[in-house]
Design a protein around this motif. Sequence first.
Motif, PDB file in Angstrom:
ATOM      1  N   GLU A 157      -2.759  -1.620 -10.808  1.00  0.00           N
ATOM      2  CA  GLU A 157      -2.843  -3.002 -11.270  1.00  0.00           C
ATOM      3  C   GLU A 157      -1.737  -3.251 -12.288  1.00  0.00           C
ATOM      4  O   GLU A 157      -1.635  -2.527 -13.276  1.00  0.00           O
ATOM      5  N   PRO A 158      -0.884  -4.258 -12.056  1.00  0.00           N
ATOM      6  CA  PRO A 158      -0.871  -5.121 -10.868  1.00  0.00           C
ATOM      7  C   PRO A 158      -0.292  -4.383  -9.659  1.00  0.00           C
ATOM      8  O   PRO A 158       0.349  -3.339  -9.825  1.00  0.00           O
ATOM      9  N   PRO A 159      -0.485  -4.924  -8.436  1.00  0.00           N
ATOM     10  CA  PRO A 159       0.067  -4.284  -7.246  1.00  0.00           C
ATOM     11  C   PRO A 159       1.589  -4.169  -7.320  1.00  0.00           C
ATOM     12  O   PRO A 159       2.260  -4.989  -7.963  1.00  0.00           O
ATOM     13  N   LEU A 160       2.126  -3.138  -6.669  1.00  0.00           N
ATOM     14  CA  LEU A 160       3.573  -2.946  -6.641  1.00  0.00           C
ATOM     15  C   LEU A 160       4.152  -3.712  -5.454  1.00  0.00           C
ATOM     16  O   LEU A 160       4.138  -3.233  -4.324  1.00  0.00           O
ATOM     17  N   GLY A 161       4.663  -4.901  -5.716  1.00  0.00           N
ATOM     18  CA  GLY A 161       5.247  -5.722  -4.669  1.00  0.00           C
ATOM     19  C   GLY A 161       6.729  -5.423  -4.485  1.00  0.00           C
ATOM     20  O   GLY A 161       7.300  -4.557  -5.164  1.00  0.00           O
ATOM     21  N   PRO A 162       7.392  -6.153  -3.586  1.00  0.00           N
ATOM     22  CA  PRO A 162       8.817  -5.909  -3.320  1.00  0.00           C
ATOM     23  C   PRO A 162       9.725  -6.218  -4.495  1.00  0.00           C
ATOM     24  O   PRO A 162      10.875  -5.766  -4.528  1.00  0.00           O
ATOM     25  N   ASP A 163       9.236  -6.958  -5.483  1.00  0.00           N
ATOM     26  CA  ASP A 163      10.052  -7.263  -6.655  1.00  0.00           C
ATOM     27  C   ASP A 163       9.961  -6.176  -7.725  1.00  0.00           C
ATOM     28  O   ASP A 163      10.678  -6.238  -8.732  1.00  0.00           O
ATOM     29  N   PHE A 213       9.260   8.162  -6.340  1.00  0.00           N
ATOM     30  CA  PHE A 213       9.699   7.708  -5.013  1.00  0.00           C
ATOM     31  C   PHE A 213      11.060   8.296  -4.654  1.00  0.00           C
ATOM     32  O   PHE A 213      12.030   8.178  -5.401  1.00  0.00           O
ATOM     33  N   CYS A 214      11.117   8.915  -3.481  1.00  0.00           N
ATOM     34  CA  CYS A 214      12.369   9.504  -2.987  1.00  0.00           C
ATOM     35  C   CYS A 214      12.587   9.175  -1.520  1.00  0.00           C
ATOM     36  O   CYS A 214      11.627   9.062  -0.745  1.00  0.00           O
ATOM     37  N   LEU A 215      13.841   9.048  -1.160  1.00  0.00           N
ATOM     38  CA  LEU A 215      14.203   9.106   0.252  1.00  0.00           C
ATOM     39  C   LEU A 215      14.303  10.577   0.637  1.00  0.00           C
ATOM     40  O   LEU A 215      14.837  11.391  -0.118  1.00  0.00           O
ATOM     41  N   LEU A 216      13.809  10.890   1.818  1.00  0.00           N
ATOM     42  CA  LEU A 216      13.932  12.230   2.375  1.00  0.00           C
ATOM     43  C   LEU A 216      14.791  12.110   3.621  1.00  0.00           C
ATOM     44  O   LEU A 216      14.442  11.385   4.561  1.00  0.00           O
ATOM     45  N   LEU A 217      15.932  12.779   3.613  1.00  0.00           N
ATOM     46  CA  LEU A 217      16.913  12.636   4.689  1.00  0.00           C
ATOM     47  C   LEU A 217      17.066  13.938   5.456  1.00  0.00           C
ATOM     48  O   LEU A 217      17.203  15.007   4.849  1.00  0.00           O
ATOM     49  N   LEU A 218      17.054  13.835   6.774  1.00  0.00           N
ATOM     50  CA  LEU A 218      17.296  14.997   7.626  1.00  0.00           C
ATOM     51  C   LEU A 218      18.617  14.784   8.363  1.00  0.00           C
ATOM     52  O   LEU A 218      18.736  13.885   9.194  1.00  0.00           O
ATOM     53  N   GLU A 219      19.600  15.618   8.021  1.00  0.00           N
ATOM     54  CA  GLU A 219      20.902  15.557   8.677  1.00  0.00           C
ATOM     55  C   GLU A 219      20.891  16.551   9.843  1.00  0.00           C
ATOM     56  O   GLU A 219      20.908  17.764   9.629  1.00  0.00           O
ATOM     57  N   ASN A 275       0.828  -1.211   0.000  1.00  0.00           N
ATOM     58  CA  ASN A 275       0.000   0.000   0.000  1.00  0.00           C
ATOM     59  C   ASN A 275       0.860   1.257   0.000  1.00  0.00           C
ATOM     60  O   ASN A 275       0.510   2.257  -0.642  1.00  0.00           O
ATOM     61  N   ALA A 276       1.973   1.219   0.723  1.00  0.00           N
ATOM     62  CA  ALA A 276       2.865   2.384   0.742  1.00  0.00           C
ATOM     63  C   ALA A 276       3.490   2.600  -0.632  1.00  0.00           C
ATOM     64  O   ALA A 276       3.604   3.743  -1.101  1.00  0.00           O
ATOM     65  N   ARG A 277       3.899   1.520  -1.283  1.00  0.00           N
ATOM     66  CA  ARG A 277       4.459   1.651  -2.633  1.00  0.00           C
ATOM     67  C   ARG A 277       3.415   2.176  -3.612  1.00  0.00           C
ATOM     68  O   ARG A 277       3.728   2.952  -4.526  1.00  0.00           O
ATOM     69  N   ALA A 278       2.163   1.760  -3.420  1.00  0.00           N
ATOM     70  CA  ALA A 278       1.094   2.162  -4.343  1.00  0.00           C
ATOM     71  C   ALA A 278       0.898   3.676  -4.371  1.00  0.00           C
ATOM     72  O   ALA A 278       0.496   4.239  -5.400  1.00  0.00           O
ATOM     73  N   GLN A 279       1.195   4.355  -3.256  1.00  0.00           N
ATOM     74  CA  GLN A 279       1.006   5.802  -3.205  1.00  0.00           C
ATOM     75  C   GLN A 279       1.806   6.539  -4.277  1.00  0.00           C
ATOM     76  O   GLN A 279       1.420   7.630  -4.709  1.00  0.00           O
ATOM     77  N   PHE A 280       2.907   5.937  -4.696  1.00  0.00           N
ATOM     78  CA  PHE A 280       3.770   6.596  -5.671  1.00  0.00           C
ATOM     79  C   PHE A 280       3.313   6.383  -7.108  1.00  0.00           C
ATOM     80  O   PHE A 280       3.976   6.815  -8.041  1.00  0.00           O
ATOM     81  N   MET A 281       2.172   5.700  -7.253  1.00  0.00           N
ATOM     82  CA  MET A 281       1.515   5.589  -8.549  1.00  0.00           C
ATOM     83  C   MET A 281       0.207   6.366  -8.573  1.00  0.00           C
ATOM     84  O   MET A 281      -0.517   6.350  -9.574  1.00  0.00           O
ATOM     85  N   TRP A 282      -0.106   7.022  -7.473  1.00  0.00           N
ATOM     86  CA  TRP A 282      -1.335   7.809  -7.402  1.00  0.00           C
ATOM     87  C   TRP A 282      -1.242   9.028  -8.314  1.00  0.00           C
ATOM     88  O   TRP A 282      -0.156   9.430  -8.726  1.00  0.00           O
ATOM     89  N   PRO A 283      -2.399   9.654  -8.612  1.00  0.00           N
ATOM     90  CA  PRO A 283      -2.368  10.922  -9.356  1.00  0.00           C
ATOM     91  C   PRO A 283      -1.555  11.973  -8.605  1.00  0.00           C
ATOM     92  O   PRO A 283      -1.266  11.824  -7.406  1.00  0.00           O
ATOM     93  N   GLU A 284      -1.209  13.034  -9.285  1.00  0.00           N
ATOM     94  CA  GLU A 284      -0.340  14.068  -8.714  1.00  0.00           C
ATOM     95  C   GLU A 284      -0.916  14.643  -7.420  1.00  0.00           C
ATOM     96  O   GLU A 284      -2.090  15.023  -7.370  1.00  0.00           O
ATOM     97  N   PRO A 285      -0.100  14.712  -6.360  1.00  0.00           N
ATOM     98  CA  PRO A 285      -0.584  15.250  -5.085  1.00  0.00           C
ATOM     99  C   PRO A 285      -1.108  16.679  -5.229  1.00  0.00           C
ATOM    100  O   PRO A 285      -0.515  17.505  -5.929  1.00  0.00           O
ATOM    101  N   ALA A 286      -2.235  16.950  -4.557  1.00  0.00           N
ATOM    102  CA  ALA A 286      -2.870  18.273  -4.475  1.00  0.00           C
ATOM    103  C   ALA A 286      -3.499  18.747  -5.779  1.00  0.00           C
ATOM    104  O   ALA A 286      -4.013  19.865  -5.845  1.00  0.00           O
ATOM    105  N   ALA A 287      -3.466  17.905  -6.831  1.00  0.00           N
ATOM    106  CA  ALA A 287      -4.153  18.286  -8.074  1.00  0.00           C
ATOM    107  C   ALA A 287      -5.659  18.149  -7.896  1.00  0.00           C
ATOM    108  O   ALA A 287      -6.135  17.321  -7.117  1.00  0.00           O
ATOM    109  N   SER A 288      -6.417  18.966  -8.593  1.00  0.00           N
ATOM    110  CA  SER A 288      -7.875  18.929  -8.494  1.00  0.00           C
ATOM    111  C   SER A 288      -8.402  17.576  -8.969  1.00  0.00           C
ATOM    112  O   SER A 288      -7.870  16.980  -9.913  1.00  0.00           O
ATOM    113  N   ARG A 289      -9.484  17.114  -8.299  1.00  0.00           N
ATOM    114  CA  ARG A 289     -10.101  15.854  -8.682  1.00  0.00           C
ATOM    115  C   ARG A 289     -11.513  16.105  -9.195  1.00  0.00           C
ATOM    116  O   ARG A 289     -12.231  16.968  -8.671  1.00  0.00           O
ATOM    117  N   GLU A 290     -11.888  15.317 -10.186  1.00  0.00           N
ATOM    118  CA  GLU A 290     -13.245  15.387 -10.707  1.00  0.00           C
ATOM    119  C   GLU A 290     -14.210  14.832  -9.669  1.00  0.00           C
ATOM    120  O   GLU A 290     -13.978  13.757  -9.096  1.00  0.00           O
TER     121      GLU A 290
END
Length: 218
Positions: free
Chosen positions: A165-171, A178-184, A131-146
Amino acid sequence: RALKKNGGCYEAKYAQLATIEKGEAGDDGIPAMLPRVRTIVFRSFLNAPTAPGAPSSKTETLEFITDRRSRKCNQLLEHSAAELSWYFPRTREQFRVAGQLKLVGADADEYGMGHMLEARLRRWKGGMSDNARAQFMWPEPAASREQLSDAAAQEEKDKTDFVPEPPLGPDSEPTDAFCLLLLEPSSVDHLVLKGFPQKRTLYKLGDDGEWSEQRVNP
C-alpha cells in the motif's frame, strides 16, 4: 516462428531454467555442484544497446525478470552457465537453449551493465502488471514465515505482508529487488515431436557471431 504459431497459448510463456549451485565440500574437499531448476516466464527478446553508447536494437537474448534476493541470483553470479527447456504445446516443439546468464539490477553501473538500465526501467513501467510489480515488495523469498493458529488472523497477515500500500503502478520506480534476467544463447537443441519421424536440429553460435545448423537423429 514457434512463438508466433503458439500465440495465444498461455502455457507457451513458461519455461524451465536450470542453474548450478555450489554445495558443501565432500571428503575430497571439492564442493558438490548441484543442479537447480525452476519455472520462469518469458517476457520478450531483449531490445537494448549491445554495448555502452550503442543504439537500442532487437537481440537474440531472452529476457526474464527475477528478484535479486532469490537464490538463483547468487547461483548465476558464481556460475553463469545455464540451460532453458522450453516446450510449445500447440506445435509440440521443445527448445533447449544453453548460454550465459546476466543480471541487470539497480547497481548495473557498478559491473558494466549501465547501458541496460533503460531496458530494466521500460520493463518495470510498461511490461508488467501491478501484481507482478508487487512481488518485489514481498518479504524475502524462502524466508521462514510465522504460522498463526487463527486462520482469519493468518489471512489478514498475509494480505498485509503481500499487498503493498499504495499499489505499485506503472508510474512507480523499480525496487532494488527488481532485476532483468538475461539469457544470451550459445547453442539451441530443437526437437519437433509432431510427426514421424521426429526432427531434431542443433544450432551453435560460432566465434564469428554466425549460427551453424546440424540435423541429428532424435
